[in-house]
Scaffold this motif. Structure first.
Motif, PDB file in Angstrom:
ATOM      1  N   THR A   1       0.886  -1.074   0.110  1.00 39.13           N
ATOM      2  CA  THR A   1       0.129  -0.155  -0.005  1.00 39.13           C
ATOM      3  C   THR A   1       0.800   1.094  -0.157  1.00 39.13           C
ATOM      4  N   ALA A   2       1.880   1.273   0.788  1.00 41.26           N
ATOM      5  CA  ALA A   2       2.867   2.407   0.938  1.00 41.26           C
ATOM      6  C   ALA A   2       3.387   2.739  -0.306  1.00 41.26           C
ATOM      7  N   TYR A   3       3.627   1.765  -1.420  1.00 42.49           N
ATOM      8  CA  TYR A   3       4.324   1.848  -2.621  1.00 42.49           C
ATOM      9  C   TYR A   3       3.068   2.551  -3.601  1.00 42.49           C
ATOM     10  N   LEU A   4       2.192   2.110  -3.458  1.00 42.10           N
ATOM     11  CA  LEU A   4       0.876   2.438  -4.301  1.00 42.10           C
ATOM     12  C   LEU A   4       0.726   4.005  -4.138  1.00 42.10           C
ATOM     13  N   ILE A   5       0.492   3.962  -2.760  1.00 42.38           N
ATOM     14  CA  ILE A   5       0.186   5.583  -2.381  1.00 42.38           C
ATOM     15  C   ILE A   5       1.084   6.637  -2.871  1.00 42.38           C
ATOM     16  N   ALA A   6       2.208   6.385  -2.643  1.00 43.42           N
ATOM     17  CA  ALA A   6       3.631   7.313  -3.205  1.00 43.42           C
ATOM     18  C   ALA A   6       3.267   7.505  -4.493  1.00 43.42           C
ATOM     19  N   GLU A   7       3.345   6.141  -5.309  1.00 44.27           N
ATOM     20  CA  GLU A   7       3.483   6.326  -6.791  1.00 44.27           C
ATOM     21  C   GLU A   7       2.290   7.020  -7.158  1.00 44.27           C
ATOM     22  N   ILE A   8       1.253   6.585  -6.898  1.00 44.69           N
ATOM     23  CA  ILE A   8       0.131   7.619  -7.566  1.00 44.69           C
ATOM     24  C   ILE A   8       0.000   8.890  -7.185  1.00 44.69           C
ATOM     25  N   ILE A   9       0.716   9.544  -6.120  1.00 42.09           N
ATOM     26  CA  ILE A   9       0.921  10.962  -5.828  1.00 42.09           C
ATOM     27  C   ILE A   9       1.798  11.688  -6.896  1.00 42.09           C
ATOM     28  N   VAL A  10       2.951  10.913  -7.036  1.00 41.35           N
ATOM     29  CA  VAL A  10       4.097  11.633  -8.013  1.00 41.35           C
ATOM     30  C   VAL A  10       3.712  11.596  -9.507  1.00 41.35           C
ATOM     31  N   ILE A  11       3.004  10.470  -9.831  1.00 39.41           N
ATOM     32  CA  ILE A  11       2.949  10.346 -11.330  1.00 39.41           C
ATOM     33  C   ILE A  11       2.157  11.608 -11.903  1.00 39.41           C
ATOM     34  N   PRO A  12       1.239  12.443 -11.352  1.00 39.07           N
ATOM     35  CA  PRO A  12       0.853  13.407 -12.058  1.00 39.07           C
ATOM     36  C   PRO A  12       1.482  14.741 -12.030  1.00 39.07           C
ATOM     37  N   LEU A  13       2.402  14.669 -10.921  1.00 38.36           N
ATOM     38  CA  LEU A  13       3.785  15.629 -10.633  1.00 38.36           C
ATOM     39  C   LEU A  13       4.699  15.408 -11.502  1.00 38.36           C
ATOM     40  N   SER A  14       5.061  14.420 -12.167  1.00 40.73           N
ATOM     41  CA  SER A  14       6.375  14.195 -12.816  1.00 40.73           C
ATOM     42  C   SER A  14       6.414  14.979 -14.156  1.00 40.73           C
ATOM     43  N   GLY A  15       5.356  15.416 -14.704  1.00 39.23           N
ATOM     44  CA  GLY A  15       5.588  16.553 -15.913  1.00 39.23           C
ATOM     45  C   GLY A  15       6.047  17.940 -15.478  1.00 39.23           C
ATOM     46  N   TRP A  16       5.689  18.368 -14.311  1.00 44.04           N
ATOM     47  CA  TRP A  16       6.058  19.506 -13.824  1.00 44.04           C
ATOM     48  C   TRP A  16       7.460  19.432 -13.148  1.00 44.04           C
ATOM     49  N   LEU A  17       7.802  18.293 -12.628  1.00 44.10           N
ATOM     50  CA  LEU A  17       9.094  18.270 -12.074  1.00 44.10           C
ATOM     51  C   LEU A  17      10.180  17.937 -13.399  1.00 44.10           C
ATOM     52  N   ALA A  18       9.782  17.477 -14.281  1.00 45.13           N
ATOM     53  CA  ALA A  18      10.644  17.157 -15.486  1.00 45.13           C
ATOM     54  C   ALA A  18      11.044  18.652 -16.315  1.00 45.13           C
ATOM     55  N   SER A  19      10.002  19.498 -16.140  1.00 42.90           N
ATOM     56  CA  SER A  19      10.170  20.741 -16.569  1.00 42.90           C
ATOM     57  C   SER A  19      11.103  21.522 -15.854  1.00 42.90           C
ATOM     58  N   VAL A  20      11.137  21.347 -14.457  1.00 44.86           N
ATOM     59  CA  VAL A  20      12.064  22.026 -13.666  1.00 44.86           C
ATOM     60  C   VAL A  20      13.323  21.341 -13.596  1.00 44.86           C
TER      61      VAL A  20
ATOM     62  N   PHE B   1       7.819   6.600  -4.764  1.00 43.99           N
ATOM     63  CA  PHE B   1       7.746   8.052  -4.965  1.00 43.99           C
ATOM     64  C   PHE B   1       8.598   8.123  -6.247  1.00 43.99           C
ATOM     65  N   LEU B   2      10.078   7.473  -6.264  1.00 42.71           N
ATOM     66  CA  LEU B   2      10.989   7.753  -7.053  1.00 42.71           C
ATOM     67  C   LEU B   2      10.734   6.814  -8.344  1.00 42.71           C
ATOM     68  N   GLY B   3      10.092   5.670  -8.081  1.00 42.41           N
ATOM     69  CA  GLY B   3       9.815   4.978  -9.237  1.00 42.41           C
ATOM     70  C   GLY B   3       8.696   5.560 -10.075  1.00 42.41           C
ATOM     71  N   GLY B   4       7.640   6.011  -9.478  1.00 42.19           N
ATOM     72  CA  GLY B   4       6.708   6.288 -10.124  1.00 42.19           C
ATOM     73  C   GLY B   4       6.905   7.656 -10.903  1.00 42.19           C
ATOM     74  N   SER B   5       7.905   8.558 -10.656  1.00 42.02           N
ATOM     75  CA  SER B   5       8.180   9.657 -11.350  1.00 42.02           C
ATOM     76  C   SER B   5       9.062   9.115 -12.815  1.00 42.02           C
ATOM     77  N   MET B   6       9.506   7.946 -12.744  1.00 38.22           N
ATOM     78  CA  MET B   6      10.193   7.486 -14.091  1.00 38.22           C
ATOM     79  C   MET B   6       9.150   7.202 -15.273  1.00 38.22           C
TER      80      MET B   6
END
Length: 508
Positions: free
Chosen positions: A66-85, A124-129
């Motif tokens: 569950t901890a992996y899923l929660i962290a991953e689902i949070i970062v996935i939609p943020l990854s586009g903005w993070l990649a721009s930064v 969190f880190l896996g989801g951002s990729m």
């Protein structure tokens, strides 16, 4: 062509890259995406072993996933903005390095609390990729190359979670549970080194940190975190009969509404909800949601049936469900052949229909089903996954301008994960509620032995419960089938995609 120094942030135009360089860069990013997706389900067949090794109870051990899923689902939609930064190359490399280190920490965890914390970091880190692979593929490739790239991404997106229980069960039975995480070290380090050398599609823009909508980020994180918790834990705690579930559900609803409002009125949203005005992208998100239901719900149901009804070990479960992955891989050349000759919408319809047919073939399931009986429905499911996911990727993202791809791909990937979370929660609820209903109906027609025969009563109760549980699995598969049949009706609303031409890949 001379390459800029490693430390330089100079962008190399796509038309100056050879096909070999683009394929190598894309393949390396796919490795990162694969291990991130594989780790969603790699622990699912080994939670009992992890709990035993860390002296943890079943309730605590479920948080390893569950901890992996929660962290991953949070970062996935943020990854586009993070990649721009940070730029795609540096965010991907940093995420790969962090994912590798957190995998090592998971393997070395000393108690269940440390394991849960390290799994959250890993997720969190896996989801951002994951979303960055989608955007880079559409920047690098066009024409038939884009078809192959989309096919590869689609295969990974559906195959990696499917293989998770298989690989995890084999590793745990053959070696030990820490090796579930040790296997990430070598590929993680390779990705960390190669991506900064090969991927130069954009520059960092630290100016975006100033004036960013941090309130929207907080709202998004709370919304998705509470929603994922509600969906994961709701079936176990009788949904709204539990006060914590009520609180997290209300929090998710209120923060979700606030986030949507904030994103629509803001000048620089962190998630591009306006992309939903594009009909193909909006429908693509819907199909991504439905395929998420199908992929993750069947990954949840099939191993659970084999474990609870058949009593299979983790390795036996892995071997029994392995045929799905085999047939999906075998279907990759078929998809590439069809996609270069036929409208992707027809291929998507065929894939959705095959997935629905596979659920129909699961429905007659009985208590003695094993590898042989599961072969046909799983073969159809594997083919259905390969013929439905890649067309959705191309139809949803292929018509968007490159400037919108980063923010839009995060939303697209989020919908698949949300579909999976809702599908699993719905199936768990069906198993809880319908099993009792089937049990009571079967019990009405039973003639119990003499009440003095406690052993006879117990045996009859066990047999009745087994049959009731098996009938409930059939119900769940049929409900998933209905979702796919309904989605078939929407396919004609999609527009045919004709990607804009790009310069020759080998033009130097």
């Amino acid at each position: 062509m001379s390459r800029p120094p490693f430390w330089s942030d100079e962008v190399i135009p796509v038309d100056r890259l050879s096909t070999r360089d683009k394929v190598l860069a894309f393949a390396t990013m796919c490795v990162g995406m694969f291990i991130a997706l594989l780790d969603i389900q790699i622990v699912s067949a080994s939670l009992r072993d992890i709990g035993g090794g860390l002296s943890a109870g079943a309730d605590d051990t479920t948080w390893v996933q569950t901890a992996y899923l929660i962290a991953e689902i949070i970062v996935i939609p943020l990854s586009g903005w993070l990649a721009s930064v940070m730029s795609t190359r540096w965010l991907f490399a940093a995420s790969a390095l962090g994912f590798t280190l957190s995998s090592l920490l998971c393997a070395l965890a000393w108690n269940i609390q440390s394991m849960i914390a390290f799994r959250a970091i890993q997720g969190f880190l896996g989801g951002s990729m994951i979303p960055m692979v989608f955007t880079t593929a559409f920047m690098y490739f066009s024409g038939k190359q884009r078809v192959v790239a989309a096919s590869t991404i689609g295969a990974i997106a559906s195959l990696a979670p499917t293989l998770g229980p298989v690989v995890g069960g084999w590793i745990t039975d053959t070696l030990s549970w820490p090796w579930l995480f040790y296997i990430n070290l070598l590929p993680g380090l390779v990705v960390t080194v190669v991506v900064p050398l090969m991927v130069r599609v954009d520059k960092p823009n630290l100016a975006l940190l100033k004036g960013a909508d941090y309130l929207a980020m907080v709202l998004l994180a709370v919304f998705l975190g509470c929603l994922e918790y509600t969906l994961e834990e709701g079936p176990r705690w009788n949904w709204f009969g539990d006060s914590t579930i009520v609180i997290t559900a209300w929090t998710a609803g209120l923060t979700g509404i606030a986030f949507i409002w904030r994103s629509l009125i803001g000048e620089r949203p962190i998630v591009d909800l306006r992309a939903l005005k594009d009909r193909n992208f909006a429908l693509g998100c819907l199909f991504s949601f439905v395929t998420g239901i199908g992929i993750f719900a069947t990954i949840y149901l099939t191993p659970l049936f084999l474990g609870r009804v058949r009593g299979f070990s983790a390795l036996d479960i892995g071997l029994a469900v392995f045929s799905t992955g085999v047939f999906q891989v075998m279907s990759i050349p078929l998809y590439a052949f069809l996609a270069s000759r036929f409208d992707l919408r027809w291929i998507l319809m065929a894939g959705l229909a095959l997935f629905a047919l596979s659920m129909w073939d699961f429905a007659p399931i009985t208590h003695d089903w094993g590898s042989h009986q599961l072969l046909l429905p799983q073969a159809l499911r594997g083919m259905g996954q390969q013929l439905s996911v890649p067309p959705v990727v191309t139809l949803a993202l292929g018509g968007l301008p490159p400037a919108r791809l980063k923010l839009a791909s995060g939303l697209f990937n989020l919908m698949r994960n949300l579909g999976g979370a809702i599908g699993i929660a719905a199936c768990a609820t069906i198993l809880n509620d319908r099993t009792n209903l089937h049990f009571l109906r079967l019990a009405e027609h039973m003639n119990p032995p003499d009440e003095s025969s406690a052993l006879g009563l117990r045996q009859i109760w066990q047999l009745t419960y087994r049959e009731a549980l098996t009938m409930t699995f059939s119900d769940a598969f049929l409900i998933v089938m209905v979702c796919f049949l309904a989605s078939l009706l929407v396919v004609p609303l999609l527009r045919k995609i004709t990607p804009p031409p790009m310069p020759s890949a080998d033009a130097h």
